[in-house]
Enzyme design. Structure first.
Site, PDB file in Angstrom:
ATOM      1  N   LYS A  74       0.839  -1.217   0.000  1.00  0.00           N
ATOM      2  CA  LYS A  74       0.000   0.000   0.000  1.00  0.00           C
ATOM      3  C   LYS A  74       0.863   1.251   0.000  1.00  0.00           C
ATOM      4  O   LYS A  74       2.021   1.237   0.443  1.00  0.00           O
ATOM      5  CB  LYS A  74      -0.943   0.041   1.215  1.00  0.00           C
ATOM      6  CG  LYS A  74      -0.276  -0.048   2.601  1.00  0.00           C
ATOM      7  CD  LYS A  74       0.229   1.274   3.158  1.00  0.00           C
ATOM      8  CE  LYS A  74       0.899   1.126   4.517  1.00  0.00           C
ATOM      9  NZ  LYS A  74       1.700   2.300   4.909  1.00  0.00           N
ATOM     10  N   ASP A 107      -2.497  -2.254  10.064  1.00  0.00           N
ATOM     11  CA  ASP A 107      -2.619  -2.199   8.599  1.00  0.00           C
ATOM     12  C   ASP A 107      -3.230  -3.462   7.999  1.00  0.00           C
ATOM     13  O   ASP A 107      -3.543  -3.491   6.803  1.00  0.00           O
ATOM     14  CB  ASP A 107      -1.236  -2.008   7.952  1.00  0.00           C
ATOM     15  CG  ASP A 107      -0.701  -0.589   8.120  1.00  0.00           C
ATOM     16  OD1 ASP A 107      -1.499   0.321   8.433  1.00  0.00           O
ATOM     17  OD2 ASP A 107       0.518  -0.401   7.947  1.00  0.00           O
TER      18      ASP A 107
HETATM   19  P1  ATP Z   1       4.227  -0.235   7.767  1.00  0.00           P
HETATM   20  O1  ATP Z   1       4.046   0.387   6.425  1.00  0.00           O
HETATM   21  O2  ATP Z   1       3.007  -0.991   8.230  1.00  0.00           O
HETATM   22  O3  ATP Z   1       4.799   0.666   8.780  1.00  0.00           O
HETATM   23  P2  ATP Z   1       6.628  -1.463   6.874  1.00  0.00           P
HETATM   24  O4  ATP Z   1       6.336  -1.725   5.423  1.00  0.00           O
HETATM   25  O5  ATP Z   1       7.445  -0.277   7.192  1.00  0.00           O
HETATM   26  O6  ATP Z   1       5.269  -1.431   7.636  1.00  0.00           O
HETATM   27  P3  ATP Z   1       7.133  -4.255   7.175  1.00  0.00           P
HETATM   28  O7  ATP Z   1       7.987  -4.667   6.036  1.00  0.00           O
HETATM   29  O8  ATP Z   1       5.704  -4.567   7.101  1.00  0.00           O
HETATM   30  O9  ATP Z   1       7.357  -2.711   7.467  1.00  0.00           O
HETATM   31  O10 ATP Z   1       7.690  -4.953   8.487  1.00  0.00           O
HETATM   32  C1  ATP Z   1       8.429  -4.349   9.472  1.00  0.00           C
HETATM   33  C2  ATP Z   1       9.061  -5.415  10.351  1.00  0.00           C
HETATM   34  O11 ATP Z   1       8.146  -6.475  10.641  1.00  0.00           O
HETATM   35  C3  ATP Z   1      10.235  -6.095   9.678  1.00  0.00           C
HETATM   36  O12 ATP Z   1      11.427  -5.398   9.914  1.00  0.00           O
HETATM   37  C4  ATP Z   1      10.242  -7.488  10.284  1.00  0.00           C
HETATM   38  O13 ATP Z   1      11.092  -7.569  11.394  1.00  0.00           O
HETATM   39  C5  ATP Z   1       8.810  -7.731  10.763  1.00  0.00           C
HETATM   40  N1  ATP Z   1       8.114  -8.753   9.962  1.00  0.00           N
HETATM   41  C6  ATP Z   1       7.514  -9.835  10.440  1.00  0.00           C
HETATM   42  N2  ATP Z   1       6.976 -10.580   9.462  1.00  0.00           N
HETATM   43  C7  ATP Z   1       7.232  -9.970   8.313  1.00  0.00           C
HETATM   44  C8  ATP Z   1       6.925 -10.276   6.949  1.00  0.00           C
HETATM   45  N3  ATP Z   1       6.244 -11.376   6.594  1.00  0.00           N
HETATM   46  N4  ATP Z   1       7.338  -9.392   6.013  1.00  0.00           N
HETATM   47  C9  ATP Z   1       8.001  -8.278   6.367  1.00  0.00           C
HETATM   48  N5  ATP Z   1       8.327  -7.958   7.645  1.00  0.00           N
HETATM   49  C10 ATP Z   1       7.940  -8.793   8.618  1.00  0.00           C
END
Ligand code: ATP
Length: 302
Positions: A9, A138
């Site tokens: 997203k 989210d």
């Molecule tokens: P948001 O936009 O919701 O803030 P984000 O995109 O910045 O999220 P994500 O990649 O969703 O961050 O994930 C952040 C942390 O969650 C990662 O650093 C990891 O340690 C943990 N995590 C656990 N499971 C997963 C997964 N399947 N994919 C990605 N990260 C995961």
């Protein structure tokens, strides 16, 4: 076997309000699901067996155990089965990790949809949404997809009847930004008012006025994200100079998202951004796209 495709997203608006008694910030956001997808396959496994394997983005750094949101989603759903179940999950990741595109939440949403089907639990969409909210703010949106308003912690979802297609260029960063760190930086500098979503933005989305949408993009986490990672400001400037309709940091960053007038402008901007040292990778995507969806299924006979 059940294979589910789930999008990442971008936030077209992210208004951050005061911290509530439960420790979460009040949020008012407009999400759009975009065509950068993870794929999650759920395979049958013996009762009580839960396995997970990853390939692609972040496969070498992400946990493959209970720390993975997809595994947590499968376990939470398993608690709603009347008999003991098991699953082997394979995740093919393309959504950047810690990139502000909710990749972890996407995988959790995909695991709910895939395991609900694999185990033939028959949970309804509202029931899956309840579980999604328990997994993260989210996750409900990644079940829902499209363009939608998120209020409360961002997890109360209401569809927006957006018209037309948005062409986005995503500039992925060499670095990740941890969401809690960005909120801490926000709290250090801001004394926020109520988290209000611009009615003008919603009107522009509903009439399909993409140029106007570009001028109304807003993210309260952008400045704190840039303070933590100043090169992000330079990447945004580059896209603005190239004539993007709008430029902003997605969610808590550091992925930068540029709204373009059409596919040709997106391709040209993509070529320009590829040449910048601060950009690890460029993805040209569009939105809105559906949320977590089953794309293949094989029923085992016998
Ligand atoms: P948001 O936009 O919701 O803030 P984000 O995109 O910045 O999220 P994500 O990649 O969703 O961050 O994930 C952040 C942390 O969650 C990662 O650093 C990891 O340690 C943990 N995590 C656990 N499971 C997963 C997964 N399947 N994919 C990605 N990260 C995961």
């Amino acid at each position: 076997m059940v294979k589910v495709r789930v999008p990442g997203k971008v936030n077209l608006a992210l208004a951050v309000g005061p911290v509530r008694a439960d420790g979460y910030h009040e949020l008012g956001t407009v999400f759009q699901a975009v065509s950068l997808f993870d794929e999650l396959t759920a395979l049958p496994a013996a009762r009580g067996e839960f396995h997970l394997s990853l390939q692609g983005e972040g496969a070498d750094v992400l946990p493959a155990d209970e720390g993975n949101l997809a595994m947590r989603a499968a376990r939470l759903l398993a608690a709603h089965a009347t008999e003991e179940v098991g699953v082997a999950i394979q995740v093919r990741k393309r959504i950047p990790v810690a990139g502000g595109m909710a990749g972890g939440s996407a995988d959790a949403a995909a695991a709910l949809v895939a395991c609900n089907e694999l185990w033939q639990l028959g949970l309804s969409q509202p029931q899956l949404h309840d579980l999604a909210r328990q997994l993260g703010a989210d996750v409900p949106f990644l079940l829902h997809g499209g363009t939608a308003i998120g209020t409360d912690r961002g997890d109360r979802i209401e569809s927006v009847a957006a018209r037309g297609r948005c062409h986005w260029v995503l500039a992925l960063s060499h670095h990740g930004l941890a969401t809690p760190a960005v909120f801490r930086e926000f709290d250090r500098a801001a004394s926020p008012g109520p988290a209000v979503i611009s009615p003008e933005l919603l009107a522009a989305l509903e009439t399909g006025d993409v140029a106007r949408v570009g001028g109304l993009l807003r993210n309260d986490l952008q400045e704190p994200a840039i303070r933590l990672l100043p090169e992000l400001g330079e990447v945004l400037d580059e896209g603005r100079d190239a004539g993007a309709l709008g430029a902003l940091v997605s969610g808590s960053g550091p992925t930068a998202a540029f709204l373009c007038s059409d596919a040709d402008q997106a391709a040209a901007l993509g070529r320009r951004l590829v040449g910048i040292a601060e950009v690890r990778e460029v993805q040209i995507v569009h939105g809105p796209v559906p949320g977590a969806q089953i794309i293949a299924e094989e029923v085992a006979h016998g």
